[in-house]
Write a protein that holds these residues in place. Structure first.
Motif, mmCIF file in Angstrom:
data_model
loop_
_atom_site.group_PDB
_atom_site.id
_atom_site.type_symbol
_atom_site.label_atom_id
_atom_site.label_comp_id
_atom_site.label_asym_id
_atom_site.label_seq_id
_atom_site.Cartn_x
_atom_site.Cartn_y
_atom_site.Cartn_z
ATOM 1 N N PRO A 155 19.748 -12.967 -36.764
ATOM 2 C CA PRO A 155 18.562 -12.677 -35.961
ATOM 3 C C PRO A 155 17.410 -12.335 -36.892
ATOM 4 C CG PRO A 155 20.034 -10.781 -35.971
ATOM 5 C CD PRO A 155 20.670 -11.832 -36.836
ATOM 6 N N ASP A 156 16.227 -12.649 -36.488
ATOM 7 C CA ASP A 156 15.073 -12.353 -37.330
ATOM 8 C C ASP A 156 14.691 -10.887 -37.174
ATOM 9 O OD1 ASP A 156 12.700 -12.188 -38.671
ATOM 10 O OD2 ASP A 156 11.989 -14.151 -38.019
ATOM 11 N N LYS A 157 15.356 -10.051 -37.930
ATOM 12 C CA LYS A 157 15.162 -8.609 -37.770
ATOM 13 C C LYS A 157 13.747 -8.178 -38.078
ATOM 14 C CE LYS A 157 19.914 -7.931 -39.121
ATOM 15 N NZ LYS A 157 20.728 -7.782 -40.320
ATOM 16 N N VAL A 158 13.169 -8.823 -39.083
ATOM 17 C CA VAL A 158 11.797 -8.465 -39.437
ATOM 18 C C VAL A 158 10.876 -8.733 -38.256
ATOM 19 C CG1 VAL A 158 9.853 -9.024 -40.920
ATOM 20 C CG2 VAL A 158 12.152 -8.849 -41.894
ATOM 21 N N GLU A 159 11.048 -9.883 -37.645
ATOM 22 C CA GLU A 159 10.198 -10.218 -36.504
ATOM 23 C C GLU A 159 10.439 -9.240 -35.356
ATOM 24 O OE1 GLU A 159 10.994 -13.995 -34.738
ATOM 25 O OE2 GLU A 159 9.425 -13.758 -33.226
ATOM 26 N N ILE A 160 11.698 -8.938 -35.107
ATOM 27 C CA ILE A 160 12.014 -8.010 -34.031
ATOM 28 C C ILE A 160 11.320 -6.673 -34.257
ATOM 29 C CG2 ILE A 160 13.874 -6.662 -32.973
ATOM 30 C CD1 ILE A 160 15.730 -9.035 -33.444
ATOM 31 N N ALA A 161 11.455 -6.178 -35.480
ATOM 32 C CA ALA A 161 10.860 -4.874 -35.791
ATOM 33 C C ALA A 161 9.344 -4.925 -35.655
ATOM 34 C CB ALA A 161 11.241 -4.448 -37.202
ATOM 35 N N ARG A 162 8.762 -5.922 -36.274
ATOM 36 C CA ARG A 162 7.309 -5.993 -36.269
ATOM 37 C C ARG A 162 6.789 -6.134 -34.845
ATOM 38 N NH1 ARG A 162 5.382 -8.779 -41.091
ATOM 39 N NH2 ARG A 162 6.699 -10.477 -40.348
ATOM 40 N N CYS A 163 7.429 -6.975 -34.109
ATOM 41 C CA CYS A 163 6.991 -7.239 -32.748
ATOM 42 C C CYS A 163 7.149 -5.991 -31.882
ATOM 43 C CB CYS A 163 7.784 -8.410 -32.184
ATOM 44 S SG CYS A 163 7.202 -8.958 -30.607
ATOM 45 N N ALA A 164 8.244 -5.298 -32.073
ATOM 46 C CA ALA A 164 8.470 -4.086 -31.279
ATOM 47 C C ALA A 164 7.362 -3.075 -31.537
ATOM 48 C CB ALA A 164 9.831 -3.484 -31.624
ATOM 49 N N VAL A 165 7.045 -2.900 -32.806
ATOM 50 C CA VAL A 165 6.004 -1.927 -33.152
ATOM 51 C C VAL A 165 4.659 -2.365 -32.579
ATOM 52 C CG1 VAL A 165 4.673 -0.937 -35.045
ATOM 53 C CG2 VAL A 165 7.167 -1.083 -35.210
ATOM 54 N N GLU A 166 4.391 -3.646 -32.674
ATOM 55 C CA GLU A 166 3.096 -4.110 -32.183
ATOM 56 C C GLU A 166 2.967 -3.975 -30.667
ATOM 57 O OE1 GLU A 166 2.633 -7.940 -33.963
ATOM 58 O OE2 GLU A 166 2.167 -7.013 -35.902
ATOM 59 N N MET A 167 4.041 -4.284 -29.989
ATOM 60 C CA MET A 167 4.000 -4.128 -28.533
ATOM 61 C C MET A 167 3.804 -2.668 -28.166
ATOM 62 S SD MET A 167 6.575 -6.850 -26.747
ATOM 63 C CE MET A 167 8.084 -6.247 -27.448
ATOM 64 N N LEU A 168 4.451 -1.821 -28.917
ATOM 65 C CA LEU A 168 4.337 -0.392 -28.636
ATOM 66 C C LEU A 168 2.901 0.074 -28.844
ATOM 67 C CD1 LEU A 168 6.097 1.936 -27.762
ATOM 68 C CD2 LEU A 168 6.383 2.555 -30.144
ATOM 69 N N LEU A 169 2.324 -0.339 -29.954
ATOM 70 C CA LEU A 169 0.944 0.018 -30.254
ATOM 71 C C LEU A 169 0.039 -0.421 -29.123
ATOM 72 C CD1 LEU A 169 0.540 -0.787 -34.022
ATOM 73 C CD2 LEU A 169 -0.026 1.358 -32.892
ATOM 74 N N ASN A 170 0.286 -1.636 -28.701
ATOM 75 C CA ASN A 170 -0.476 -2.203 -27.620
ATOM 76 C C ASN A 170 -0.437 -1.313 -26.390
ATOM 77 O OD1 ASN A 170 -1.723 -4.282 -26.081
ATOM 78 N ND2 ASN A 170 -0.923 -5.669 -27.647
ATOM 79 N N ARG A 171 0.764 -0.922 -26.069
ATOM 80 C CA ARG A 171 0.958 -0.105 -24.881
ATOM 81 C C ARG A 171 0.390 1.296 -25.083
ATOM 82 N NH1 ARG A 171 3.381 -1.318 -20.273
ATOM 83 N NH2 ARG A 171 3.667 -3.443 -20.988
ATOM 84 N N MET A 172 0.441 1.760 -26.300
ATOM 85 C CA MET A 172 -0.106 3.084 -26.581
ATOM 86 C C MET A 172 -1.620 3.085 -26.476
ATOM 87 S SD MET A 172 2.396 4.092 -29.746
ATOM 88 C CE MET A 172 1.070 4.890 -30.645
ATOM 89 N N GLY A 173 -2.197 1.952 -26.833
ATOM 90 C CA GLY A 173 -3.645 1.846 -26.791
ATOM 91 C C GLY A 173 -4.186 2.064 -25.398
ATOM 92 N N ILE A 174 -3.513 1.472 -24.447
ATOM 93 C CA ILE A 174 -3.929 1.644 -23.060
ATOM 94 C C ILE A 174 -3.590 3.057 -22.625
ATOM 95 C CG2 ILE A 174 -3.611 0.844 -20.713
ATOM 96 C CD1 ILE A 174 -2.506 -1.789 -22.314
ATOM 97 N N THR A 175 -4.607 3.876 -22.535
ATOM 98 C CA THR A 175 -4.361 5.287 -22.307
ATOM 99 C C THR A 175 -3.761 5.586 -20.951
ATOM 100 O OG1 THR A 175 -6.739 5.255 -21.977
ATOM 101 C CG2 THR A 175 -5.914 6.450 -23.893
#
Lengths: 341, 341
Positions: A295-315
């Motif tokens: 599995p592309d662990k790097v992609e999984i990790a990066r994507c997870a963090v980015e999605m989280l950031l995204n969701r965090m941005g929306i207050t």
DNA sequence: CATGTGCATTACAACGTTGTACACGGCCCG
DNA sequence: CGGGCCGTGTACAACGTTGTAATGCACATG
């Protein structure tokens, strides 16, 4: 002991806010002043108090990563990448071990670390999809792995059905016709996720080749450990099912299987070919080395963090539809399916 | 979004402080009031803001665990125990990966997480003893592993010399006389710690048996990885040194060695016996299973946390002599030294 | 009936930081 | 030469919590 902005300010003969400005670099400060303040900071050894800072702007810069086990290689490797990805965004990761216990997962999701944490990346095992869907969204959540359909949470995983299909097909392409499964889990409300999907993939591959599924070739396990892999393999061998290949639902199970095959004097891959999933480091150095799905662990990790950031941005409570991302994977054939042994 | 004590207070018709008292349970609160407040808390879904709390009493309840690698099984297992031990004391652990880089270790020790963290447990690799001794003590520090003599920091490790001696003696007791070493590290300023001590133990064991040390039996490695273990073993075999046993300085090296021995068609243990150190999970399931030195990880973790707590308790600059604790260990003989293969 | 005792609850301030609003001074331009 | 502007710096308040000191109240006592 505690050096505060105030102390620095007094030392430098400026206001507290000016020191704050120097520290953060936000507003224009005259070079001369900046230098003077910096000197004071160095002399006193000032360190900003993150608790106060966090309190001030309501963010902690901390995200939690909740995993079943730290000492399972797959999760350890994943954790490493998540930490790296988070760091690139200035976030610090707090790792939480749930041991796959529903209680602990519930606790983590309920936010027992309260406002300490800005977001949560979780790989649920004990909790069923329904319970996850009940997540009240008070904390941004990204799910890893196989639990689908959580209302307010994003989700990322590889296409488990496709991956399992490809693994099985690889064995079939070698001419094996009695492909055993190590790692099935009878449908328990919890934990059924991965196993069910991977078994689906397995069955699809058989079907496409027009091979009838043989239930005696399926071995269940309670959990995904080396011992469980070894035990399940032993049962398979003892049952007279005579597999000529084993598809193990993850590498740890596969390593246990390899061990048991060796104990029984069966050669891998000539007698029994073995493939796993996850591409853990151990598999590259076992004897024989282990074919697996990477599995592309790097992609999984990066994507997870980015999605989280995204969701965090929306207050606010802006729902913003939950995304469901498929990460890439690849098959790597090593000695356990291709070797000369 | 943010429910504060104030909101609960208004809802329950009491003062903010009373709510606080209910939440913490500190002072006597009349049962009736408590009930009313609790109801308000439940209705509003109040969660205490840890940042504010931390700011208030100057503690965060967070400690950092700085390790070279999360995906090295030994450290992953250790991390698990540290997290557990910390939890028993109400502490949360924040794991920091240093990758064994001196820069990152320096950064962590300098306290870049500032007041976020109440204490630090670190396993230094890149940093030399002198640099560690320069630790300014602004944050309570406990060291794991082999770097000794740090002024203001406690330290816990197994007795590496004794452990290595016992491992070597085990091989000698089997009648082996050409015991190779995998994992030596030429004296670099950094990283020399473990390797030097373990080599000492090895030499002591030889000496006690009156066996001359043969430098051609010593293989160096740059780092402790499977690949390095395999490579070093290959060099040893190619050099014509003809070892009949291998003492690997850790289990990962040993797994690499096992792999290489298998590739070269040497049987373990009949041709070459192998022993490692650390007792990682993989070693219990490799083929053959791996004899090893079992450090008491639980004790190490618990002791580290307790020493840290101790040091955290002393608020001021009270030096309080640095303790240096030896954790227990035991030898476990598995197939790689005793097997029938 | 006045006073003392103890419990339940409250008001206030402080933890250290930073955003907002404002004050000061020098400089350019009309 | 005066008004406005910009570049610097400051005062104040607020983030949410909790320790301290003080308040109100009921009840028992002299």
């Amino acid at each position: 002991m505690a050096v505060r902005l105030q102390d620095v300010a007094k030392q430098a003969g400026v206001s507290v806010k000016t020191v704050s400005n120097v520290v953060t670099g936000h507003v224009h400060v005259a070079p001369a002043t900046r230098e003077r303040v910096q000197a004071a900071i160095d002399i006193l050894g000032y360190r900003p108090n993150l608790s106060a800072r966090n309190l001030r702007h309501g963010r902690s810069g901390l995200i939690a990563l909740a995993l079943p086990e730290l000492d399972s290689p797959y999760f350890a490797e994943l954790a490493r990448f998540v930490v790296q990805a988070a760091e690139e965004h200035g976030l610090t990761v707090l790792i939480d071990q749930t041991d796959g216990l529903a209680d602990r997962e519930r606790l983590v999701m309920a936010g027992f670390r309260s406002h300490l944490i800005d977001g949560l990346i979780m790989s649920p095992v004990g909790l069923g999809p329904t319970e996850i869907a009940e997540h009240d969204g008070h904390i941004p959540l990204v799910l890893l792995g196989e639990k689908v359909g959580a209302g307010s949470a994003d989700h990322i995983a590889i296409d488990n059905v496709a991956a399992a299909r490809e693994a099985t097909e690889h064995l079939l392409a070698l001419g094996r016709r009695r492909v055993g499964v190590v790692g099935n889990q009878a449908d328990s409300p919890a934990g059924s996720g991965v196993a069910r999907l991977r078994r689906q993939g397995y069955e699809q591959a058989l079907q496409w080749r027009g091979i009838a599924a043989d239930p005696t070739l399926i071995a269940d396990v309670p959990t995904f450990g080396r011992k469980q892999g070894a035990d399940a393999t032993a049962r398979l061998l003892d049952s007279g099912a005579r597999p000529d290949a084993l598809f193990c639902f993850n590498d740890i199970l596969a390593l246990g299987a390899l061990r048991m095959l060796a104990e029984r004097g069966l050669r891998v891959p000539s007698d029994v070919a073995v493939i796993g999933m996850d591409d853990i480091e151990d598999g590259r150095w076992s004897t024989p080395t282990l074919s697996t799905i990477v599995p592309d662990k790097v992609e999984i990790a990066r994507c997870a963090v980015e999605m989280l950031l995204n969701r965090m941005g929306i207050t606010g409570a802006m729902p913003s539809p939950a995304r469901d991302v498929r990460a890439g994977f690849a098959l790597v054939a090593r000695e356990s399916t291709f070797g000369r042994t």
